[in-house]
Write a protein that holds these residues in place. Sequence first.
Motif, short mmCIF file in Angstrom:
data_model
loop_
_atom_site.label_atom_id
_atom_site.label_comp_id
_atom_site.label_asym_id
_atom_site.label_seq_id
_atom_site.Cartn_x
_atom_site.Cartn_y
_atom_site.Cartn_z
N VAL A 1 19.41 106.74 7.24
CA VAL A 1 20.59 106.00 6.80
C VAL A 1 20.21 104.54 6.61
CG1 VAL A 1 22.22 107.55 7.95
CG2 VAL A 1 21.36 105.54 9.17
N TYR A 2 20.93 103.84 5.74
CA TYR A 2 20.73 102.41 5.57
C TYR A 2 22.01 101.80 5.02
CZ TYR A 2 19.70 103.72 0.70
OH TYR A 2 19.76 104.24 -0.58
N ARG A 3 22.14 100.47 5.21
CA ARG A 3 23.37 99.79 4.80
C ARG A 3 23.09 98.31 4.59
NH1 ARG A 3 27.13 99.61 9.51
NH2 ARG A 3 25.87 97.75 9.94
N ARG A 4 23.74 97.77 3.59
CA ARG A 4 23.66 96.33 3.30
C ARG A 4 24.87 95.64 3.91
NH1 ARG A 4 22.85 91.46 2.58
NH2 ARG A 4 22.68 90.42 0.58
N THR A 5 24.70 94.88 4.94
CA THR A 5 25.70 94.13 5.69
C THR A 5 26.72 95.04 6.38
OG1 THR A 5 27.44 93.76 4.01
CG2 THR A 5 25.52 92.29 3.98
N PHE A 6 27.47 94.45 7.32
CA PHE A 6 28.48 95.22 8.04
C PHE A 6 29.53 95.81 7.10
CE2 PHE A 6 27.23 92.44 11.70
CZ PHE A 6 26.89 93.46 12.58
N ASP A 7 29.84 95.12 6.02
CA ASP A 7 30.89 95.56 5.11
C ASP A 7 30.40 96.54 4.05
OD1 ASP A 7 32.76 93.91 6.38
OD2 ASP A 7 32.18 92.19 5.15
N GLY A 8 29.11 96.80 4.01
CA GLY A 8 28.55 97.67 2.98
C GLY A 8 28.79 99.15 3.25
N THR A 9 28.55 99.95 2.23
CA THR A 9 28.67 101.40 2.35
C THR A 9 27.44 101.99 3.01
OG1 THR A 9 30.03 101.52 0.35
CG2 THR A 9 28.95 103.56 1.06
N LEU A 10 27.64 102.85 4.00
CA LEU A 10 26.52 103.50 4.65
C LEU A 10 25.94 104.56 3.71
CD1 LEU A 10 24.89 103.74 7.33
CD2 LEU A 10 26.43 105.64 7.91
N ARG A 11 24.67 104.44 3.41
CA ARG A 11 23.99 105.39 2.53
C ARG A 11 23.23 106.38 3.40
NH1 ARG A 11 24.05 102.92 -3.05
NH2 ARG A 11 25.34 101.08 -2.68
N ILE A 12 23.43 107.67 3.14
CA ILE A 12 22.78 108.73 3.91
C ILE A 12 21.71 109.36 3.04
CG2 ILE A 12 23.08 110.87 5.19
CD1 ILE A 12 25.98 110.02 5.70
N ALA A 13 20.46 109.13 3.41
CA ALA A 13 19.35 109.64 2.61
C ALA A 13 18.82 110.97 3.12
CB ALA A 13 18.21 108.61 2.61
N GLY A 14 18.97 111.22 4.40
CA GLY A 14 18.42 112.44 4.99
C GLY A 14 19.35 113.63 4.88
N ASP A 15 18.80 114.80 5.10
CA ASP A 15 19.55 116.05 5.09
C ASP A 15 19.56 116.61 6.51
OD1 ASP A 15 20.66 118.54 4.78
OD2 ASP A 15 19.32 119.19 3.17
N GLN A 16 20.65 116.39 7.21
CA GLN A 16 20.71 116.80 8.60
C GLN A 16 20.77 118.32 8.77
OE1 GLN A 16 24.18 115.91 11.19
NE2 GLN A 16 22.75 114.63 12.34
N THR A 17 21.22 119.03 7.74
CA THR A 17 21.33 120.49 7.84
C THR A 17 19.99 121.13 8.15
OG1 THR A 17 23.20 120.53 6.32
CG2 THR A 17 22.03 122.60 6.66
N VAL A 18 18.96 120.73 7.42
CA VAL A 18 17.63 121.32 7.64
C VAL A 18 17.09 120.90 9.01
CG1 VAL A 18 17.15 121.44 5.17
CG2 VAL A 18 16.40 119.44 6.46
#
Length: 234
Positions: free
Chosen positions: A69-86
């Motif tokens: 996961v990564y995010r730009r500033t506290f107000d930014g959208t959290l981006r989820i890059a990983g696949d937790q299912t696998v």
Amino acid sequence: MLKAVVTDVDGTITDSRRRISTAAIECIRTLVDGGIEVVIASGNTVCFMDGLCKMIGTNGTIIGENGGVYRRTFDGTLRIAGDQTVCREAFDTLAAHFSEQSVTLELYSPDYRFADVAFARNVDPDEVREVVREHRHPVRVLDTGFAIHLQALGVNKGTALSELVGLMGLAPAEVMAVGDSENDIEMIRTAGIGVAVANSTGATRAAADYVSEKKYGDGFVEAVKMYYADFCSR
């Protein structure tokens, strides 16, 4: 010109007992006050890192869950890059395997993770790698020294940094990355300047452009003083 710093937490801006280095925090605040953005990168959860960013004094730009996961500033959208299912499927396979040895795997913060799976380091990481090697959905096994993490292939702190710098309006060449462990290697290689503190693993040191003479948080301060001399006095 370097315009941002991305740093690991455990082993990089802490001491050997995992206590936050006050010298490193003072250095980070000097950078922030001077207009240099500081990104906290860790295998930890977003909620943990939010609290840490608030206390340190950064703007909340993070890489969490080892790049999942990564995010730009506290107000930014959290981006989820990983696949937790696998990752969960692989963990179930591991749990069944170790239960035959009367060993229970303890999940870390399962309700607060979005991309990876982390569990207690009470089993041999090499055995974990061997068990998941033939899993129908291969995953990466990371041993941070504090926990064992399962992550989708192709996801790491380096891939997250490559995406994040675009949101920051920067290029990887304008960033210095500092770390100590195997989960920092891709991040160190991706950045314009990659630094390994003196207590780093051998592979991490080999990936770095610069290896500090000092360990832990003092090594972080040493690197900042070298590459950001205008912000931290020698």
